[in-house]
Design a protein around this motif. Structure first.
Motif, PDB file in Angstrom:
ATOM      1  N   THR A  30      27.293  10.391  60.800  1.00 40.65           N
ATOM      2  CA  THR A  30      27.821  11.520  60.030  1.00 40.65           C
ATOM      3  C   THR A  30      28.751  12.309  60.937  1.00 40.65           C
ATOM      4  O   THR A  30      28.399  12.608  62.079  1.00 40.65           O
ATOM      5  N   ILE A  31      29.930  12.606  60.430  1.00 43.47           N
ATOM      6  CA  ILE A  31      30.896  13.406  61.186  1.00 43.47           C
ATOM      7  C   ILE A  31      31.124  14.721  60.450  1.00 43.47           C
ATOM      8  O   ILE A  31      31.102  14.765  59.222  1.00 43.47           O
ATOM      9  N   GLU A  32      31.308  15.785  61.232  1.00 44.70           N
ATOM     10  CA  GLU A  32      31.562  17.086  60.616  1.00 44.70           C
ATOM     11  C   GLU A  32      32.551  17.868  61.472  1.00 44.70           C
ATOM     12  O   GLU A  32      32.368  17.993  62.683  1.00 44.70           O
ATOM     13  N   LYS A  42      32.778  17.060  55.877  1.00 46.43           N
ATOM     14  CA  LYS A  42      31.679  16.228  56.359  1.00 46.43           C
ATOM     15  C   LYS A  42      31.732  14.876  55.669  1.00 46.43           C
ATOM     16  O   LYS A  42      31.854  14.795  54.453  1.00 46.43           O
ATOM     17  N   GLY A  43      31.644  13.817  56.478  1.00 42.63           N
ATOM     18  CA  GLY A  43      31.661  12.465  55.935  1.00 42.63           C
ATOM     19  C   GLY A  43      30.541  11.640  56.541  1.00 42.63           C
ATOM     20  O   GLY A  43      30.149  11.849  57.686  1.00 42.63           O
ATOM     21  N   TYR A  68      33.568   5.811  55.605  1.00 42.42           N
ATOM     22  CA  TYR A  68      33.124   7.204  55.515  1.00 42.42           C
ATOM     23  C   TYR A  68      33.345   7.732  54.114  1.00 42.42           C
ATOM     24  O   TYR A  68      34.418   7.580  53.542  1.00 42.42           O
ATOM     25  N   GLU A  69      32.312   8.351  53.589  1.00 42.58           N
ATOM     26  CA  GLU A  69      32.374   8.945  52.252  1.00 42.58           C
ATOM     27  C   GLU A  69      32.260  10.454  52.384  1.00 42.58           C
ATOM     28  O   GLU A  69      31.410  10.956  53.120  1.00 42.58           O
ATOM     29  N   PHE A  70      33.115  11.160  51.640  1.00 42.25           N
ATOM     30  CA  PHE A  70      33.149  12.614  51.656  1.00 42.25           C
ATOM     31  C   PHE A  70      32.784  13.140  50.283  1.00 42.25           C
ATOM     32  O   PHE A  70      32.891  12.430  49.282  1.00 42.25           O
ATOM     33  N   MET A  75      39.432  14.804  50.285  1.00 39.07           N
ATOM     34  CA  MET A  75      39.107  14.832  51.718  1.00 39.07           C
ATOM     35  C   MET A  75      39.078  13.418  52.285  1.00 39.07           C
ATOM     36  O   MET A  75      39.580  13.164  53.376  1.00 39.07           O
ATOM     37  N   GLU A  76      38.474  12.527  51.531  1.00 35.56           N
ATOM     38  CA  GLU A  76      38.378  11.125  51.962  1.00 35.56           C
ATOM     39  C   GLU A  76      39.775  10.512  52.093  1.00 35.56           C
ATOM     40  O   GLU A  76      40.074   9.801  53.047  1.00 35.56           O
ATOM     41  N   GLU A  77      40.628  10.819  51.134  1.00 33.00           N
ATOM     42  CA  GLU A  77      42.005  10.311  51.166  1.00 33.00           C
ATOM     43  C   GLU A  77      42.755  10.845  52.383  1.00 33.00           C
ATOM     44  O   GLU A  77      43.422  10.087  53.096  1.00 33.00           O
TER      45      GLU A  77
END
Length: 179
Positions: A30-32, A42-43, A68-70, A75-77
């Motif tokens: 998880t990244i934030e 956060k993804g 990674y899913e947001f 945000m993901e794009e």
């Protein structure tokens, strides 16, 4: 007759050799990069591969950046196209060594370790030290870690227009259960 005996012996040796490494393909990273007062950035990627050699303490991981899913599709794009440039840099790789690792000393209680290694991300490579908690339950070894990296260290561009909404310091949380 020799061929009949040789084939099962070769297969058996492959099985024994493959047991030297522990693996999971469902580790979570998880990244934030959130800044207070703005929407959380956060993804989570739940398909990260981790490999551990319990004899040597060598550890490696591979995360596909498009995994990674947001919370928000936009945000993901932006993550994939503008910041991480995932078509150009599709993966993040970490290779390291767990200092003082002895699989025989692991218990169900967490033990603190330092993992020293090299993180390859966005076309750049950087030596990092990670604090980790490691435990063993039966035949499984669990690795938990929280650490931070700086976007500047990996030349990850953050446009000036939204710089106030994103932190250069990206917090990373790892959960891997290897078997």
């Amino acid at each position: 007759m020799k061929k009949i005996i040789l084939l099962p012996m070769l297969l058996a040796s492959c099985i024994v050799l493959s047991q030297d490494k522990m693996i999971t393909k469902s580790g979570t990273v998880t990244i934030e990069a959130s800044v207070p007062s703005f929407q959380p950035v956060k993804g989570t990627n739940s398909n990260v591969t981790f490999v551990l050699n319990p004899k040597t303490g060598e550890i490696a991981s591979l995360a596909l950046m498009k995994g990674y899913e947001f919370e928000m599709a936009l945000m993901e794009e932006h993550f994939n196209e503008n910041y991480m440039e995932t078509d150009k840099y599709p993966k993040a790789v970490f290779r390291g060594q767990i200092e003082g690792f002895d699989v025989n000393k692991l218990t169900e209680d967490y033990k603190d370790y330092i993992i020293k290694g090299k993180l390859e991300l966005h076309g750049k490579s950087k030596d990092i030290n990670i604090n980790a908690k490691i435990t063993r339950t039966g035949t499984r070894i669990s690795v938990f870690s929280d650490f931070s990296v700086n976007t500047n260290d990996f030349d990850i561009p953050i446009p000036a227009l939204i710089k106030y909404k994103l932190d250069n310091k990206v917090n990373i949380q790892i959960i891997a259960v290897l078997k």
